[in-house]
Structure formats: C-alpha cells, structure tokens
Design an enzyme around this catalytic site. Structure first.
Site, PDB file in Angstrom:
ATOM      1  N   HIS A  69       1.128  -1.005   0.052  1.00 33.56           N
ATOM      2  CA  HIS A  69      -0.106   0.388  -0.148  1.00 33.56           C
ATOM      3  C   HIS A  69       1.354   0.969   0.184  1.00 33.56           C
ATOM      4  O   HIS A  69       1.564   1.059   0.851  1.00 33.56           O
ATOM      5  CB  HIS A  69      -0.702  -0.206   1.179  1.00 33.56           C
ATOM      6  CG  HIS A  69      -2.091  -1.425   0.866  1.00 33.56           C
ATOM      7  ND1 HIS A  69      -2.612  -2.220   2.552  1.00 33.56           N
ATOM      8  CD2 HIS A  69      -2.742  -1.383  -0.014  1.00 33.56           C
ATOM      9  CE1 HIS A  69      -3.376  -2.141   1.474  1.00 33.56           C
ATOM     10  NE2 HIS A  69      -2.892  -2.062   0.514  1.00 33.56           N
ATOM     11  N   GLU A  72       1.452   3.340   3.227  1.00 32.14           N
ATOM     12  CA  GLU A  72       2.077   2.726   4.207  1.00 32.14           C
ATOM     13  C   GLU A  72       3.357   3.030   4.232  1.00 32.14           C
ATOM     14  O   GLU A  72       3.824   2.320   4.036  1.00 32.14           O
ATOM     15  CB  GLU A  72       1.344   2.094   4.678  1.00 32.14           C
ATOM     16  CG  GLU A  72       0.202   1.765   4.559  1.00 32.14           C
ATOM     17  CD  GLU A  72      -0.053   1.067   4.253  1.00 32.14           C
ATOM     18  OE1 GLU A  72      -2.039   0.518   4.585  1.00 32.14           O
ATOM     19  OE2 GLU A  72      -0.120  -1.041   3.946  1.00 32.14           O
ATOM     20  N   HIS A 202       1.877  -3.358   6.833  1.00 37.43           N
ATOM     21  CA  HIS A 202       1.397  -2.702   6.252  1.00 37.43           C
ATOM     22  C   HIS A 202       1.441  -1.562   7.682  1.00 37.43           C
ATOM     23  O   HIS A 202       1.129  -1.554   8.566  1.00 37.43           O
ATOM     24  CB  HIS A 202       0.082  -3.185   6.753  1.00 37.43           C
ATOM     25  CG  HIS A 202      -0.231  -3.553   5.230  1.00 37.43           C
ATOM     26  ND1 HIS A 202      -1.413  -3.704   4.408  1.00 37.43           N
ATOM     27  CD2 HIS A 202      -0.311  -5.368   4.925  1.00 37.43           C
ATOM     28  CE1 HIS A 202      -1.174  -4.628   3.355  1.00 37.43           C
ATOM     29  NE2 HIS A 202      -0.360  -5.284   3.021  1.00 37.43           N
ATOM     30  N   GLU A 275       0.330  -4.376  11.603  1.00 39.17           N
ATOM     31  CA  GLU A 275       0.184  -3.599  10.844  1.00 39.17           C
ATOM     32  C   GLU A 275       1.073  -2.351  12.162  1.00 39.17           C
ATOM     33  O   GLU A 275       0.517  -3.000  13.707  1.00 39.17           O
ATOM     34  CB  GLU A 275      -1.858  -3.469  10.882  1.00 39.17           C
ATOM     35  CG  GLU A 275      -2.254  -4.053  10.098  1.00 39.17           C
ATOM     36  CD  GLU A 275      -2.878  -3.208   9.457  1.00 39.17           C
ATOM     37  OE1 GLU A 275      -2.278  -2.161   8.800  1.00 39.17           O
ATOM     38  OE2 GLU A 275      -3.500  -3.956   8.052  1.00 39.17           O
TER      39      GLU A 275
HETATM   40  N1  3K0 Z   1      -3.162  -1.520   5.339  1.00 39.42           N
HETATM   41  S1  3K0 Z   1      -4.410  -1.745   5.907  1.00 39.42           S
HETATM   42  O1  3K0 Z   1      -4.591  -1.475   4.181  1.00 39.42           O
HETATM   43  O2  3K0 Z   1      -5.163  -0.680   6.610  1.00 39.42           O
HETATM   44  N2  3K0 Z   1      -5.070  -3.637   6.249  1.00 39.42           N
HETATM   45  C1  3K0 Z   1      -4.987  -4.462   5.782  1.00 39.42           C
HETATM   46  C2  3K0 Z   1      -5.385  -5.950   6.176  1.00 39.42           C
HETATM   47  C3  3K0 Z   1      -4.506  -6.749   5.184  1.00 39.42           C
HETATM   48  C4  3K0 Z   1      -5.429  -8.301   5.559  1.00 39.42           C
HETATM   49  O3  3K0 Z   1      -6.709  -8.332   6.721  1.00 39.42           O
HETATM   50  O4  3K0 Z   1      -4.636  -8.999   5.980  1.00 39.42           O
HETATM   51  C5  3K0 Z   1      -5.584  -4.455   4.539  1.00 39.42           C
HETATM   52  O5  3K0 Z   1      -6.480  -3.920   3.907  1.00 39.42           O
HETATM   53  O6  3K0 Z   1      -5.203  -4.880   3.127  1.00 39.42           O
HETATM   54 ZN    ZN Z   2      -1.263  -1.492   4.216  1.00 37.66          ZN
END
Ligand code: 3K0
Ligand code: ZN
Length: 323
Positions: A69, A72, A202, A275
C-alpha cells in the site's frame, strides 16, 4: 518528494541507493535482484541476506514484503531496517550471525513503488493506497485484494475501479502482484517451497494478523485446527514482543485476495500481516508518522522478527510439534 518533517523517509531513488549500498558494504552477505517491473516500469527489488548469497543453499527461507500500500511508507523503512540489522550487525552480534548463516532471508522493500512515488509526487501527501494501473473507470488496483486465493469470493474487496479496495480485472492482474507471485513460485525447489515464513508489512493499527481473511471461521479448506493453533501461538508470541494486538485477519474485517491467504493456501507459508504504528489516529494522519519516529517504530519489531526467523526451520515447533 517527502515534505519537511518526513525527509528521513526513502523515496524510490533513495531506497534503491540504500539497497546498492548494502551490497557494496556486505558483498558476502547480500545479493540484489530485480524480480520484474511495476506497471510504470520501476524495478521491484528483492534483497537476499545470507552467507554465500550467490549460492542457493538448502537453508530455510523467510520472506518480508513491504509497501503493498503506497501511503504506508513506514513499511519501506521497516524493510530497510531489517536489511541493515541483519548485515551491519553480522560481525558483532553472534545471534545475528547464526541467523544469517542458517537462513536465507528475502526482503522486498517496495511492492508498489509507483503508488509510493505518486503519493509524494506533489510534495504533499495524497493518501494514495493502490498501484497506478488504469482501469475502466479510474486508476489503481489494490495489490492486497489481487492475490489469487479466493479472489473476489466474499465481499472483502470491490469491483469498482475507483474503490480503494478494487480487486482488479482478475487475480494477479496487477503486474507487481504477479511478479511477487512469480518470485515466490520460483522458490519451489525440487517440489518443495523453500520459503517457510513471511511477514507482509502494513500500517497502521498495531496488529498482527494471520489467515484466513476471507472467512470468519478459524479453520477452513487447507487450514485445520492444528495449523490454526500454530498461527495463533506464534502470532500471540510475536505480539507479546512488540505490543501489537494479535488476531485472525478476518477479525479485523473480511478481505479476499490478500497476500496472506495466498501464501498459506498456495504454498503453506506461515504468513502474517503486521500493521505498524500508530495504534489509532484521526483520518489518514495515521499513515504519516513524522520521520523522528522511524527508528523506534522499526526497531520495536526486532525481537518479533527474530522469533519468526528462529522458528523458520519449523514454525509448528512453537507448539511443541516437529516437522
Ligand atoms: N493496511 S490496511 O490496508 O489498512 N489493512 C490491510 C489488512 C490486511 C489483512 O486483513 O489481511 C488491508 O486491508 O489490506
Ligand atoms: Zn496496508
């Protein structure tokens, strides 16, 4: 480029220079390769850290991926920190040395360089998340919804091109995701996947997440109760070391097409999402910690990363099992 207060972060050119410097500083520990190109043609760099890095030795392998992302950016610093820690300290720290001598550690510091560069291109952050691949209605595929296990199955992604969780036109339609897939597939040697453990980095929320994300169930096809217990035990142990909150990915929200689900389902790689800092924030400010926080919030993960590397020969050993 990064605005003032954030100049400690590495843009793509600075990141690339850092990787080349690591090779120059530690030619007997580090090799650098491109695993292909992003949509806009930037190299997707992969670093290998090990003794005899030019030789594929039969040592357990670990993979760290960062910056799926774009916004990030702290995750790029996390991957660069891992590279520095396991090279600069090799000569002085016996635990680091024995880890590097007995493992092959792969680090991909930016899976989404186009998005990361776009986010900083104007000198003010754009809160951009996706890659920069055009689609029929807008721009950008969310790399972490584009992986090929249970892709688009379960309401954990969007089919709308303007959405921040747009899953793409097909699994692996994002070139960056396809290249990391190809790299991971290439680590199947003699029919055996050499990579045993993986962290996808992330921000933000300070969480340690494990598969599956596509279902609320703790067990599902290809992930039985014993394996779920290993994920939970290792996840909780790592969380006790960095202070993050451990949970199954779907406890956060349902995601489909995520990297962790594919790494596990396709290769049985013990794959986690971390995260990072902060735990919470107002709006998108959480994606932009000042550069004064980089050192503390990357080294905060040192012992968790070390634990996973220690167990990379046999992650189920964390529950007393043998491999
Ligand atoms: N970094 S983020 O986008 O806020 N959270 C990740 C969480 C990844 C996951 O739940 O596997 C996502 O939604 O891809
Ligand atoms: Zn992310």
């Amino acid at each position: 480029d990064f605005p003032s207060g954030y100049t400690g972060y590495h843009n793509f050119a600075e990141m690339t220079a850092e990787l080349n410097q690591a090779v120059a500083d530690h030619p007997n520990l580090v090799s650098l390769r491109s695993i292909g190109k992003s949509y806009q043609g930037r190299d997707l760099w992969a670093v290998k850290i090990s003794d005899n890095p030019s030789v594929d030795e039969s040592e357990p392998e670990a993979l760290f991926t960062c910056n799926q992302h774009a916004r990030e950016h702290l995750t790029v610093e996390m991957c660069l920190h891992i590279i520095k820690r396991y090279t600069d300290n090799y000569a002085s720290n016996s635990a680091i040395k024995s880890t590097v001598d007995s493992r092959e550690i792969w680090v991909i510091p930016s899976v989404n360089p186009d998005g990361a560069e776009y986010d900083i291109a104007t000198g003010s952050f754009r809160a951009w998340r996706k890659n920069r691949q055009p689609n029929s209605t807008a721009t950008g595929t969310d790399p972490n919804r584009n992986w090929g296990y249970q892709w688009g199955c379960c309401g954990g992604s969007s089919g709308s091109g303007s959405s921040d969780t747009y899953r793409g036109t097909a699994a692996f339609s994002a070139p960056e995701v396809a290249r990391v897939r190809d790299f991971t597939n290439s680590r199947v040697v003699g029919g055996v996947q050499q990579i045993k453990s993986h962290i996808d980095w992330h921000t933000f929320s300070e969480l340690i997440l494990w598969p599956y994300g596509y279902t609320y169930n703790d067990t599902a096809a290809g992930l039985d109760a014993t394996q779920a217990n290993v994920f939970q035990t290792m996840g909780r142990r790592m969380a006790s070391l960095n202070g993050y909150t451990p949970q199954q990915a779907s406890d956060l929200y349902i995601t489909d097409g995520s990297v962790d689900d594919w790494m596990w389902a396709a290769h049985k790689i013990w794959s986690y999402t971390f995260e990072m800092y902060p735990r919470s924030a107002s709006g998108t400010s959480g994606f932009y910690p000042r550069d004064t926080l980089i050192a503390a919030q990357t080294s905060r993960n040192d012992t968790a990363v070390q634990l996973l590397l220690d167990y990379t020969d046999c992650v189920p050993r964390i529950t007393g099992r043998t491999c």
